[in-house]
Design a protein around this motif. Structure first.
Motif, short mmCIF file in Angstrom:
data_model
loop_
_atom_site.label_atom_id
_atom_site.label_comp_id
_atom_site.label_asym_id
_atom_site.label_seq_id
_atom_site.Cartn_x
_atom_site.Cartn_y
_atom_site.Cartn_z
N VAL B 215 0.94 -1.00 0.07
CA VAL B 215 -0.12 -0.03 0.12
C VAL B 215 0.78 1.11 0.03
CG1 VAL B 215 -1.98 -1.10 1.20
CG2 VAL B 215 -0.45 0.20 2.52
N GLU B 303 -4.21 -0.33 7.19
CA GLU B 303 -5.46 0.26 6.92
C GLU B 303 -5.65 1.71 6.88
OE1 GLU B 303 -8.18 -1.36 5.83
OE2 GLU B 303 -6.85 -2.99 5.85
N LYS B 306 -4.27 2.78 3.55
CA LYS B 306 -5.13 3.03 2.58
C LYS B 306 -6.20 3.85 2.64
CE LYS B 306 -5.41 -2.06 1.89
NZ LYS B 306 -6.16 -3.41 2.41
N LYS B 307 -6.57 4.10 3.87
CA LYS B 307 -7.44 5.30 4.02
C LYS B 307 -7.05 6.57 3.72
CE LYS B 307 -9.42 6.51 8.36
NZ LYS B 307 -9.45 6.11 9.75
N LYS B 309 -4.44 6.98 1.62
CA LYS B 309 -4.42 7.04 0.09
C LYS B 309 -5.49 7.46 -0.65
CE LYS B 309 -0.02 5.86 -0.22
NZ LYS B 309 1.21 5.81 -1.35
N SER B 310 -6.48 7.01 0.05
CA SER B 310 -8.12 7.05 -0.84
C SER B 310 -8.81 8.46 -0.40
CB SER B 310 -8.88 5.99 -0.32
OG SER B 310 -9.26 6.08 1.00
N SER B 311 -8.14 9.01 0.54
CA SER B 311 -8.68 10.33 0.64
C SER B 311 -7.92 11.37 0.23
CB SER B 311 -8.96 10.53 2.17
OG SER B 311 -8.02 10.53 2.81
N ASN B 312 -6.69 11.31 -0.39
CA ASN B 312 -5.51 12.20 -1.06
C ASN B 312 -5.33 12.05 -2.41
OD1 ASN B 312 -3.98 14.08 1.17
ND2 ASN B 312 -4.45 12.15 2.43
#
Ligand SMILES: Cc1cc2nc3c(=O)[nH]c(=O)nc-3n(C[C@H](O)[C@H](O)[C@H](O)COP(=O)(O)OP(=O)(O)OC[C@H]3O[C@@H](n4cnc5c(N)ncnc54)[C@H](O)[C@@H]3O)c2cc1C
Ligand SMILES: Nc1ncnc2c1ncn2[C@@H]1O[C@H](COP(=O)(O)O)[C@@H](O)[C@H]1O
Lengths: 246, 312
Positions: B215, B303, B306-307, B309-312
């Motif tokens: 990740v 985790e 991941k969180k 990366k998905s919000s940036n």
């Protein structure tokens, strides 16, 4: 097969690293020297194994002062046949290599082995320099070495993986992890080492190309910031905003 | 005054090659790149963006025979009247730069970590526990730059690429086989590294380490005993007797932080340590510490990344 193994000293890894004389000299106060691990564990032991399998001789060579006789005796205790010391304080890789190359040329060796690097200066220079001075092929960072007559087959590290190569002797090889297993000298070896020949040779030249002017120590780390193991979001936030590494 | 930079372009333009060209540019003189290998001219022309004014390529040399490479670089150095020759301190440079030093009687500074200050260059010594400032006493100097010491800087435009005959001569080393694992980030070049030690208990638990590395887009590494017992491949072993690395981020889980391990990683910009033992010496070298069980912390961190990366 006649094998020459280059042996250098390095401070025991637990030694305190400090400098003296206005940070121009390594402070040797209380420093214990050992045989550079790469030279001892990999180059020397593999040379001895080859001799045991195929016959021949193993000579060790050091460019250094009388203080280095102790580490040479240690290498003799592990099993080398004889030792040569070029009587000169080692400062620059070029001058060290020129001395070793000169000796190797006039004494005819099938193979010159060095360690991967010295752990004090980490230069990784001497092996390749000897090879160039002798106009011989150089195999860098070998992790395996097998002999078949005068042909050597080697495994070497390359960027991102390994290579298998073949080369004919005479050759210069720098030895890395994987070559051999460490040997502990036994009492008989230690006794025998006392009477093995250690020849001191005068240097023929001392051309240097580089000089260490000063040394410094890294700035002390600021105290470690402890983070709640339950809260990895905080760590991610710090790595992103404070450390700026992700 | 002119600078020659050698890069290995066999696998395209690696980051450490771009660093070497950028470094060459920072020395202030005209930069010529000499390369061997198979990269195409369009790719090589991009080196102009990092400061090269010209790229010379000798495609007759395919392998790593240090004698051939030395001859080619020496010929190029003469052709451009180089006063400084720059390498990236990778495995090729370790075999070639010292040979070139003897051939040209040019002093070699290996493991440079900064641009020259006055007439000295800063290098790592004592396995990264100290720095030395080295001066070259010969007219021509060779500098081998430690990977990840400077960032590539792109502010020029594509440059001409010329084929070059470096009089390589014959190879005396015969290449029988090459084994390069596909798709892995080579450890010495990685900017982010996730590493684990004996605290992980067994090779079957490395999934957590690989998940986190994945990740993050990081390379994986390990402590020496882990490689010695065969839990992980040898090329992952970092430390005094393994690879020395200096990534931007080094995450160490279940590694005690013995001095020989630190010797290979203390050049890292930021160190994160995960350990169940508050007394583990690694905490003293860490920037961020997590006193906890790697088996819980690693998946949690994965985790959280991941969180992020998905919000940036
Ligand atoms: C000459 C010489 C050269 C050496 N070269 C190297 C080298 O290059 N590289 C190298 O790495 N070592 C090297 N060593 C070995 C080094 O001294 C250490 O023995 C080694 O680094 C220890 O590895 P480790 O931290 O994985 O294991 P250990 O020392 O066994 O440490 C395991 C750590 O994991 C922690 N732990 C246990 N369970 C958990 C859990 N569930 N969650 C989180 N943490 C946990 C423990 O508290 C402990 O701190 C060398 C030694 C010598 C003598
Ligand atoms: N003073 C020396 N005498 C003999 N061999 C040396 C000396 N210095 C370095 N070597 C050898 O060259 C290898 C590489 O050293 P270096 O180039 O200093 O990293 C070492 O592992 C030794 O085998």
């Amino acid at each position: 097969m006649k094998i020459l193994v280059c042996i250098s000293k390095s401070p025991d890894t637990t030694s305190k690293i400090a400098f003296s004389d206005g940070n121009t000299k390594f402070d040797e106060n209380g420093v214990q020297y050992i045989v550079n691990p790469y030279d001892e564990w990999y180059a020397l032991v593999r040379a001895l194994e080859l001799k045991e399998a195929n016959g021949g001789s193993v000579t060790i060579i050091t460019v250094g002062t009388a203080e280095d006789d102790a580490i040479m005796r240690k290498a003799l205790a592990i099993g080398a046949d004889d030792a040569v010391r070029i009587d000169m304080a080692a400062t620059d890789a070029f001058s060290v290599s020129m001395q070793i190359a000169e000796y190797a040329k006039s004494n005819g060796f099938d193979m010159v082995l060095t360690g991967k690097e010295t752990i004090n200066y980490n230069g990784s220079q001497v092996g390749a320099m000897i090879a160039e001075a002798m106009d011989l092929p150089f195999i860098s960072l070998a992790s395996k070495l097998e002999m078949n007559g005068s042909t050597a087959t080697l495994e070497t590290e390359i960027v991102g993986g390994v290579q298998i190569v073949e080369v004919n002797t005479p050759v210069v090889i720098s030895c890395a992890k994987g070559m051999a297993e460490q040997r502990i000298p036994n009492m008989r070896g230690i006794m025998a080492a006392r009477t093995k020949p250690l020849t001191v040779v005068s240097p023929t030249s001392n051309d240097v190309l580089t000089a260490f002017e000063t040394y410094s120590l890294p700035a002390a780390k600021t105290a470690c910031k402890m983070i709640d193991p339950e809260n990895m979001d905080e760590l991610v936030e710090l790595l992103h905003n404070e450390a700026k590494v992700i | 005054m002119s600078t020659l930079v050698y890069i290995n372009s066999r696998n395209g333009l690696a980051k450490n090659a771009l660093e070497a060209v950028t470094y060459g540019k920072k020395l202030g003189n005209e930069v010529t790149v000499i390369t061997t290998g198979s990269a195409d001219d369009v790719t090589l022309a991009k080196l102009g963006e990092y400061g090269a004014s010209k790229v010379l390529v000798d495609k007759s040399v395919s392998g790593d025979d240090s004698q051939q490479l030395t001859r080619v670089i020496a010929t190029a150095a003469q052709a451009v009247g180089a006063t400084t020759i720059v390498f990236s301190h990778d495995l090729t440079a370790k075999a070639v730069a010292p040979r070139l030093s003897v051939r040209l009687k040019a002093g070699l500074i290996s493991g440079a970590i900064a641009v020259p200050e006055g007439d000295t260059v800063k290098v790592n010594v004592f396995s990264g526990k100290a720095f030395g400032n080295v001066k070259v006493t010969s007219a021509v100097k060779i500098i081998s730059l430690l990977p990840n010491s400077i960032q590539p800087e792109q502010n020029g435009s594509a440059c001409p690429v010329e084929s070059f005959n470096g009089n390589a001569g014959d190879a005396r080393v015969k290449l029988l086989d090459t084994k390069v694992p596909e798709g892995e980030i080579p450890l010495p070049e990685a900017e982010l590294v996730v590493s684990a030690g004996r605290g992980l208990k067994g090779p079957e638990n490395w999934g957590m380490v690989e998940d986190l590395a994945k990740v993050l887009g990081a390379a994986t590494a390990c402590s020496r005993p882990v490689a010695d017992i065969g839990w992980r491949p040898h090329h992952e072993h970092v430390g005094q007797t393994g690879v020395a690395i200096r990534p931007n981020l080094y995450i160490a889980a279940g590694i005690s932080g013995a001095i020989q391990h630190l010797a290979g990683v203390n050049g890292s910009k930021v160190i994160v340590v995960i350990n169940t033992d508050a007394e583990a010496p690694f905490f003293k070298a860490a920037d961020y510490g997590i006193l906890g069980d790697a088996f819980e912390v690693l998946p949690r961190l994965t985790e959280a990344i991941k969180k992020f990366k998905s919000s940036n």
